[in-house]
Scaffold this motif. Sequence first.
Motif, PDB file in Angstrom:
ATOM      1  N   GLU A 293      10.208  -4.765  -8.846  1.00 48.83           N
ATOM      2  CA  GLU A 293      11.105  -4.014  -9.728  1.00 48.83           C
ATOM      3  C   GLU A 293      11.840  -2.648  -8.971  1.00 48.83           C
ATOM      4  O   GLU A 293      12.747  -2.354  -9.369  1.00 48.83           O
ATOM      5  N   GLU A 294      11.081  -2.126  -7.956  1.00 50.50           N
ATOM      6  CA  GLU A 294      11.535  -0.910  -7.273  1.00 50.50           C
ATOM      7  C   GLU A 294      11.503  -1.002  -5.949  1.00 50.50           C
ATOM      8  O   GLU A 294      10.406  -1.243  -5.390  1.00 50.50           O
ATOM      9  N   GLY A 295      12.519  -0.264  -5.156  1.00 47.89           N
ATOM     10  CA  GLY A 295      12.209  -0.026  -3.792  1.00 47.89           C
ATOM     11  C   GLY A 295      12.556  -1.170  -2.725  1.00 47.89           C
ATOM     12  O   GLY A 295      12.110  -1.062  -1.592  1.00 47.89           O
ATOM     13  N   SER A 296      13.001  -2.255  -3.399  1.00 48.53           N
ATOM     14  CA  SER A 296      13.387  -3.439  -2.342  1.00 48.53           C
ATOM     15  C   SER A 296      14.818  -3.879  -2.393  1.00 48.53           C
ATOM     16  O   SER A 296      15.644  -3.208  -3.247  1.00 48.53           O
ATOM     17  N   GLY A 297      15.055  -4.519  -1.297  1.00 45.62           N
ATOM     18  CA  GLY A 297      16.626  -4.746  -1.238  1.00 45.62           C
ATOM     19  C   GLY A 297      17.052  -6.176  -0.356  1.00 45.62           C
ATOM     20  O   GLY A 297      15.849  -6.790   0.175  1.00 45.62           O
TER      21      GLY A 297
ATOM     22  N   ILE B 248      18.205 -10.991   4.685  1.00 41.37           N
ATOM     23  CA  ILE B 248      17.084 -10.274   5.117  1.00 41.37           C
ATOM     24  C   ILE B 248      16.432  -9.692   4.003  1.00 41.37           C
ATOM     25  O   ILE B 248      17.194  -8.883   3.207  1.00 41.37           O
ATOM     26  N   MET B 249      15.065  -9.793   3.586  1.00 46.48           N
ATOM     27  CA  MET B 249      14.591  -9.151   2.434  1.00 46.48           C
ATOM     28  C   MET B 249      13.809  -7.885   2.876  1.00 46.48           C
ATOM     29  O   MET B 249      13.238  -7.967   4.155  1.00 46.48           O
ATOM     30  N   ILE B 250      14.075  -6.837   2.160  1.00 45.75           N
ATOM     31  CA  ILE B 250      13.418  -5.692   2.457  1.00 45.75           C
ATOM     32  C   ILE B 250      12.350  -5.144   1.521  1.00 45.75           C
ATOM     33  O   ILE B 250      12.491  -5.206   0.403  1.00 45.75           O
TER      34      ILE B 250
ATOM     35  N   ARG C 229       0.809  -1.161   0.007  1.00 43.21           N
ATOM     36  CA  ARG C 229       0.052  -0.099  -0.015  1.00 43.21           C
ATOM     37  C   ARG C 229       0.970   1.322  -0.012  1.00 43.21           C
ATOM     38  O   ARG C 229       0.246   2.446   0.125  1.00 43.21           O
ATOM     39  N   ALA C 230       2.054   1.229   0.111  1.00 42.29           N
ATOM     40  CA  ALA C 230       3.010   2.111   0.089  1.00 42.29           C
ATOM     41  C   ALA C 230       3.223   2.803  -1.434  1.00 42.29           C
ATOM     42  O   ALA C 230       3.236   2.108  -2.409  1.00 42.29           O
ATOM     43  N   GLU C 231       3.613   4.387  -1.318  1.00 43.34           N
ATOM     44  CA  GLU C 231       4.183   4.931  -2.548  1.00 43.34           C
ATOM     45  C   GLU C 231       5.495   4.542  -2.659  1.00 43.34           C
ATOM     46  O   GLU C 231       6.128   4.176  -1.923  1.00 43.34           O
ATOM     47  N   THR C 232       6.137   4.474  -4.140  1.00 47.98           N
ATOM     48  CA  THR C 232       7.395   4.574  -4.221  1.00 47.98           C
ATOM     49  C   THR C 232       8.248   5.081  -3.230  1.00 47.98           C
ATOM     50  O   THR C 232       9.283   4.627  -2.717  1.00 47.98           O
ATOM     51  N   SER C 233       8.072   6.463  -2.934  1.00 53.24           N
ATOM     52  CA  SER C 233       8.964   7.292  -2.223  1.00 53.24           C
ATOM     53  C   SER C 233       8.937   6.627  -0.760  1.00 53.24           C
ATOM     54  O   SER C 233       9.941   6.640  -0.145  1.00 53.24           O
TER      55      SER C 233
ATOM     56  N   VAL D  56      11.685   3.337   3.441  1.00 56.09           N
ATOM     57  CA  VAL D  56      11.874   2.294   4.291  1.00 56.09           C
ATOM     58  C   VAL D  56      13.054   1.627   4.076  1.00 56.09           C
ATOM     59  O   VAL D  56      13.819   0.964   4.769  1.00 56.09           O
ATOM     60  N   LEU D  57      13.533   1.412   2.757  1.00 55.57           N
ATOM     61  CA  LEU D  57      14.705   0.661   2.144  1.00 55.57           C
ATOM     62  C   LEU D  57      15.902   1.369   2.867  1.00 55.57           C
ATOM     63  O   LEU D  57      16.868   0.626   3.455  1.00 55.57           O
TER      64      LEU D  57
END
Length: 358
Positions: A97-101, A112-114, A41-45, A50-51
């Motif tokens: 695709e975006e915002g994960s690490g 640890i998956m973010i 539910r989060a925006e990319t920003s 969070v990342l």
Amino acid sequence: MFHDLFTTPSKSRKLPKSIPVTLSTRIRLARNLREFPFPGRAETSQKRAVLTKCMDALSVVKGLSDSFSVEVDDLSELDRQILVEKHLISPELSQVEEGSGIVLSEDRNCCIMINEEDHLRIQVLRPGLDFGSVWKLADALDTGIESAISYAYDGELGFLTACPTNLGTGMRASVMMHLPGLVMSKNMDKVINAVNQLGIAVRGLFGEGSDANGSIFQISNQQTLGESETAIIERLDSTLKNIVRQENFAREKLLQDDGVRLMDKMSRAVGNLKTCYLMQSSEAMDCLSLVRLASDFGMLPEKYRNLADRMFIEVQPGHVQLSAGKPVEAGFRDSLRAELLRKEFLRAPQIDPSPAAG
């Protein structure tokens, strides 16, 4: 490239010998940051915030000081596939695709998956059946992270998670089990139905929706709410020990009732691995399963159980391409896989039936 780190040996202590039936133990904790919406539910920003916050916090946690960190969108498709095949990340995270690490410990026992389904998925994996040390490490990492990050937590509900099925402890404890006896005796469905009644889930090699290639099953708790972590682990451990007993009974019965046919299957599997020129991953898994079974019976030296466990991973499509050093089409992968197996099993002896006679 990120997958280059898998071409060099880990600096961790020597791995314990593999054991019959149980391949590995994993504990995964789902956690979320109090001040941000869930990833779905989060925006990319917000996901990027969070990342950054999680990466900064994890860099100072004891046990992760020499870890590898990377954003998922910086990974190639092959990098992601390799990490999935090693059970270090989920298939779902590999598609983000975006915002994960990802933060991977130096010994590769912790990943640890973010920003997967939850802000944090803390995973600890070890060979064999080892809930004690796995839980101890997972708990220590969780405590270290919580000292730097405020978790989303409710006094009655416990840890708040994106999916209600993880609410409470947020813990999934699981074991990878090799169950050819139950599969060949056609008793696996009965076991699955029985443990489901106890709140235990049975899935395939790569989790929900995947096939149990090589008779390998992932068995885990389903309930996370209303029980402590210790109670969940004890209940699961008791169930797993019962499954081990049933598997060993099924194996012995197969050997007694139709031992010649069983030994023929195991012998043919060794022959196929020594002489193949084309082999798909599913066929390789089935042959390796029979090699592991023969080693458990004492009909092959113990080192072939260890070899089978290593090959379960190395015959997967991503690892075949890692070995080749480049992406490879499916048809050519079958040839490369066969070449690898011929090399590894070149000196494999014939099946020795004498332990069965004893």
